[in-house]
Design an enzyme around this catalytic site. Structure first.
Site, PDB file in Angstrom:
ATOM      1  N   ARG A   1     -39.331  -1.078 -54.456  1.00  8.65           N
ATOM      2  CA  ARG A   1     -39.805  -2.421 -54.010  1.00  8.65           C
ATOM      3  C   ARG A   1     -40.856  -3.241 -55.132  1.00  8.65           C
ATOM      4  O   ARG A   1     -40.763  -4.367 -55.369  1.00  8.65           O
ATOM      5  CB  ARG A   1     -40.707  -1.858 -52.714  1.00  8.65           C
ATOM      6  CG  ARG A   1     -41.298  -3.216 -52.085  1.00  8.65           C
ATOM      7  CD  ARG A   1     -42.202  -2.623 -50.818  1.00  8.65           C
ATOM      8  NE  ARG A   1     -42.658  -3.795 -50.062  1.00  8.65           N
ATOM      9  CZ  ARG A   1     -43.906  -4.000 -49.705  1.00  8.65           C
ATOM     10  NH1 ARG A   1     -44.860  -3.005 -49.923  1.00  8.65           N
ATOM     11  NH2 ARG A   1     -44.237  -5.067 -49.048  1.00  8.65           N
TER      12      ARG A   1
ATOM     13  N   HIS B   1     -40.606  -6.778 -56.178  1.00  8.03           N
ATOM     14  CA  HIS B   1     -41.672  -7.897 -56.109  1.00  8.03           C
ATOM     15  C   HIS B   1     -42.238  -8.487 -57.234  1.00  8.03           C
ATOM     16  O   HIS B   1     -42.769  -9.376 -57.409  1.00  8.03           O
ATOM     17  CB  HIS B   1     -42.993  -7.179 -55.323  1.00  8.03           C
ATOM     18  CG  HIS B   1     -42.797  -6.973 -53.803  1.00  8.03           C
ATOM     19  ND1 HIS B   1     -43.975  -7.095 -52.834  1.00  8.03           N
ATOM     20  CD2 HIS B   1     -41.726  -7.230 -53.072  1.00  8.03           C
ATOM     21  CE1 HIS B   1     -43.270  -6.811 -51.834  1.00  8.03           C
ATOM     22  NE2 HIS B   1     -42.077  -6.904 -51.748  1.00  8.03           N
TER      23      HIS B   1
ATOM     24  N   ASN C   1     -48.672  -7.549 -51.321  1.00 11.08           N
ATOM     25  CA  ASN C   1     -48.545  -6.271 -51.994  1.00 11.08           C
ATOM     26  C   ASN C   1     -49.723  -5.350 -51.754  1.00 11.08           C
ATOM     27  O   ASN C   1     -49.608  -4.359 -51.751  1.00 11.08           O
ATOM     28  CB  ASN C   1     -48.973  -6.593 -53.396  1.00 11.08           C
ATOM     29  CG  ASN C   1     -47.594  -7.449 -53.897  1.00 11.08           C
ATOM     30  OD1 ASN C   1     -46.308  -7.067 -53.764  1.00 11.08           O
ATOM     31  ND2 ASN C   1     -47.529  -8.682 -54.727  1.00 11.08           N
TER      32      ASN C   1
ATOM     33  N   HIS D   1     -34.109  -0.815 -47.847  1.00 10.99           N
ATOM     34  CA  HIS D   1     -34.699  -0.304 -46.453  1.00 10.99           C
ATOM     35  C   HIS D   1     -34.406   0.822 -45.768  1.00 10.99           C
ATOM     36  O   HIS D   1     -34.540   1.172 -44.459  1.00 10.99           O
ATOM     37  CB  HIS D   1     -35.034  -1.657 -45.458  1.00 10.99           C
ATOM     38  CG  HIS D   1     -35.703  -2.578 -46.119  1.00 10.99           C
ATOM     39  ND1 HIS D   1     -36.179  -3.817 -45.484  1.00 10.99           N
ATOM     40  CD2 HIS D   1     -36.680  -2.707 -47.145  1.00 10.99           C
ATOM     41  CE1 HIS D   1     -36.843  -4.730 -46.114  1.00 10.99           C
ATOM     42  NE2 HIS D   1     -37.294  -3.893 -47.266  1.00 10.99           N
TER      43      HIS D   1
HETATM   44  C1  HEM Z   1     -34.706  -9.161 -47.680  1.00 14.00           C
HETATM   45  C2  HEM Z   1     -35.877  -9.661 -47.809  1.00 14.00           C
HETATM   46  C3  HEM Z   1     -36.920  -8.508 -47.551  1.00 14.00           C
HETATM   47  C4  HEM Z   1     -38.074  -8.547 -46.855  1.00 14.00           C
HETATM   48  C5  HEM Z   1     -38.459  -9.686 -45.821  1.00 14.00           C
HETATM   49  C6  HEM Z   1     -38.797  -7.307 -47.131  1.00 14.00           C
HETATM   50  C7  HEM Z   1     -39.873  -6.967 -46.431  1.00 14.00           C
HETATM   51  C8  HEM Z   1     -40.791  -5.546 -46.334  1.00 14.00           C
HETATM   52  C9  HEM Z   1     -41.581  -5.393 -45.668  1.00 14.00           C
HETATM   53  C10 HEM Z   1     -42.553  -5.979 -44.738  1.00 14.00           C
HETATM   54  C11 HEM Z   1     -41.945  -3.863 -45.971  1.00 14.00           C
HETATM   55  C12 HEM Z   1     -42.994  -3.106 -45.386  1.00 14.00           C
HETATM   56  C13 HEM Z   1     -44.027  -2.869 -46.366  1.00 14.00           C
HETATM   57  C14 HEM Z   1     -45.254  -2.157 -45.687  1.00 14.00           C
HETATM   58  O1  HEM Z   1     -45.634  -2.522 -44.686  1.00 14.00           O
HETATM   59  O2  HEM Z   1     -45.721  -0.975 -46.037  1.00 14.00           O
HETATM   60  C15 HEM Z   1     -40.909  -3.576 -47.147  1.00 14.00           C
HETATM   61  C16 HEM Z   1     -40.758  -2.393 -47.464  1.00 14.00           C
HETATM   62  C17 HEM Z   1     -39.874  -2.025 -48.298  1.00 14.00           C
HETATM   63  N1  HEM Z   1     -38.853  -2.895 -49.173  1.00 14.00           N
HETATM   64 FE1  HEM Z   1     -38.552  -4.501 -48.333  1.00 14.00          FE
HETATM   65  N2  HEM Z   1     -37.939  -6.587 -47.978  1.00 14.00           N
HETATM   66  C18 HEM Z   1     -37.027  -7.165 -48.382  1.00 14.00           C
HETATM   67  C19 HEM Z   1     -35.988  -6.861 -49.571  1.00 14.00           C
HETATM   68  C20 HEM Z   1     -36.325  -5.998 -50.288  1.00 14.00           C
HETATM   69  C21 HEM Z   1     -35.555  -5.537 -51.342  1.00 14.00           C
HETATM   70  C22 HEM Z   1     -34.570  -6.464 -52.015  1.00 14.00           C
HETATM   71  C23 HEM Z   1     -35.742  -4.396 -51.880  1.00 14.00           C
HETATM   72  C24 HEM Z   1     -35.450  -3.667 -53.164  1.00 14.00           C
HETATM   73  C25 HEM Z   1     -34.402  -3.976 -53.809  1.00 14.00           C
HETATM   74  C26 HEM Z   1     -36.915  -3.686 -50.928  1.00 14.00           C
HETATM   75  C27 HEM Z   1     -37.470  -2.776 -51.069  1.00 14.00           C
HETATM   76  C28 HEM Z   1     -38.305  -2.181 -49.892  1.00 14.00           C
HETATM   77  C29 HEM Z   1     -38.570  -0.721 -50.178  1.00 14.00           C
HETATM   78  C30 HEM Z   1     -38.030   0.449 -50.744  1.00 14.00           C
HETATM   79  C31 HEM Z   1     -39.598  -0.624 -48.969  1.00 14.00           C
HETATM   80  C32 HEM Z   1     -40.536   0.681 -48.616  1.00 14.00           C
HETATM   81  C33 HEM Z   1     -41.624   0.777 -49.373  1.00 14.00           C
HETATM   82  C34 HEM Z   1     -42.512   1.853 -49.271  1.00 14.00           C
HETATM   83  O3  HEM Z   1     -42.232   2.753 -48.504  1.00 14.00           O
HETATM   84  O4  HEM Z   1     -43.821   2.038 -50.143  1.00 14.00           O
HETATM   85  N3  HEM Z   1     -37.063  -4.854 -50.084  1.00 14.00           N
HETATM   86  N4  HEM Z   1     -40.198  -4.626 -47.230  1.00 14.00           N
END
Ligand code: HEM
Ligand SMILES: *[C@@H]1O[C@H](CO)[C@@H](O)[C@H](O)[C@H]1NC(C)=O
Ligand SMILES: *[C@@H]1O[C@H](CO)[C@@H](O)[C@H](O)[C@H]1NC(C)=O
Length: 333
Positions: free
Chosen positions: A62, A66, A94, A193
């Site tokens: 992630r 970002h 973040n 995700h």
């Molecule tokens: C398509 C649009 C996207 C949206 C709206 C989005 C939004 C989010 C949100 C709201 C979270 C939760 C964060 C939290 O509350 O802890 C999250 C987690 C995450 N996102 Fe996305 N995301 C998107 C695309 C991506 C992309 C492109 C990647 C990487 C290639 C990604 C990788 C991740 C990962 C791995 C997590 C888990 C993070 C953790 O466990 O610390 N996301 N995302």
């Protein structure tokens, strides 16, 4: 980094083709002469961190996303706020959810000890994201390098460039299109995700306060919604809530980077609205079905899309700098 799997070779060839045509700005083996152990050092640091805390693999993937979506992949996400400037790191997308900063700092310190002022923080993030994909999903791919570190980080730019979890498929398409990424790449990258977690605040409106006519999001499986309500308090509909409760993004294989995410969408068990909307929209539903069906094809597309994402608005050559510490810009000469 050598290739073992077939999908790795497919991507390797795709990356070579890309490097020779469209984007000559980054190069495979960029540190071959100046810091040959750089990638091995990063991989070792990431492996140790993920062995202690598997969730860090999700955090580091992630982090690359970002970083790249705000001012390009320039490690602006790593800069600390300073008096008079709130940095990206402290913007709501973040802070407090981003994790893994200490892993990058440890990798940077180890790399600096071997080759001072040579390897950028932006490249270390790109390598660490790749190493995380390998550790969590066996997805390995060569990372073109040569990114330089930026000197500017503004919280406002994180707010305007990082897509929100309440966006519709069309909103997500626009957000990725602004960065030169296709709808297929957007759907493919959303498969990240399939690991990690989300705070209740990121999806609680789907449970308690959806819109004027529905308290609950009708696109969510009611049994899944009931489970999530047992985990998340109604107070988390307020996105400023400091409630630290989190839920796995993929309830089935929460630590495995795989195509289970797309199978969950078919069962209306996507956690974020921005996940489930990919299944609801005709624009993206066909792609979701393909990714759900063919895990190895998705994995190869994921690797290629990560490489493409890693090229967004990069600084190269004499632009930017090689930061000595990832949290602060170098002193001006
Ligand atoms: C398509 C649009 C996207 C949206 C709206 C989005 C939004 C989010 C949100 C709201 C979270 C939760 C964060 C939290 O509350 O802890 C999250 C987690 C995450 N996102 Fe996305 N995301 C998107 C695309 C991506 C992309 C492109 C990647 C990487 C290639 C990604 C990788 C991740 C990962 C791995 C997590 C888990 C993070 C953790 O466990 O610390 N996301 N995302
Ligand atoms: C998403 O949420 C933001 C802030 O919470 C709000 O400003 C925006 O209008 C919402 N967008 C959609 C598509 O609902
Ligand atoms: C609320 O959401 C439902 C389901 O997505 C939709 O059909 C309806 O038009 C929405 N109502 C309002 C007032 O936005």
């Amino acid at each position: 980094m050598g290739c073992v799997s077939r999908s790795c070779w497919i991507v390797f060839i795709a990356v070579l083709a890309m490097a020779s045509s469209t984007s000559a700005s980054l190069h495979l083996g960029f540190y071959r002469k100046t810091c040959p152990s750089a990638e091995a050092i990063v991989r070792r640091t990431v492996s140790e961190a993920v062995a202690n805390n598997p969730g860090l693999a999700a955090g580091l993937i992630r982090m690359h996303f970002h970083d790249c979506f705000v001012r390009g992949c320039d490690a602006s996400l790593l800069l600390n706020s300073s008096p008079g400037n709130t940095a990206e790191k402290d913007a709501p997308p973040n802070n407090p959810s981003m994790r893994g900063f200490e892993v990058i700092d440890a990798a940077k310190a180890a790399v600096e000890a071997r080759c001072p002022s040579t390897v950028s923080c932006a490249d270390i993030i790109a390598f660490a994201a790749r190493d995380s994909a390998y550790l969590a999903g066996g997805i390995d791919y060569p990372v073109p390098a040569g990114r330089r570190d930026g000197r500017v980080s503004l919280d406002s730019e994180a707010l305007t460039n990082i897509p929100l979890p309440n966006l519709t498929a069309a909103g997500l398409r626009d957000s990725f299109a602004k960065k030169g990424l296709s709808v297929d790449e957007m759907v493919t990258l959303s498969g990240a995700h399939s690991i990690g977690r989300a705070h209740c605040t990121a999806f609680a409106p789907r449970l308690y306060n959806f819109n004027a006519t529905h308290t609950q999001d009708p696109s969510m499986d009611p049994a899944f919604a009931a489970y999530l309500k047992s985990r998340c308090s109604p107070s988390t509909v307020d996105f400023t809530s400091k409630d630290p409760t989190t839920v796995p993004l993929d309830a089935v294989t929460p630590r495995r980077l795989d195509n289970q995410y797309y199978k969950n969408l078919a069962k209306r068990r996507g956690l974020l609205f921005s996940d489930q909307t990919l299944q609801a929209s005709r624009l993206t539903a066909r792609l979701v079905r393909l990714d759900a069906k063919l895990g190895s094809v998705w994995a190869a597309k994921f690797a290629a899309a990560m490489v493409r994402m890693g090229h967004i608005e990069v600084l190269t050559g004499s632009q930017g700098e090689i930061r000595k510490m990832c949290g602060v810009v170098n002193n001006r000469p």
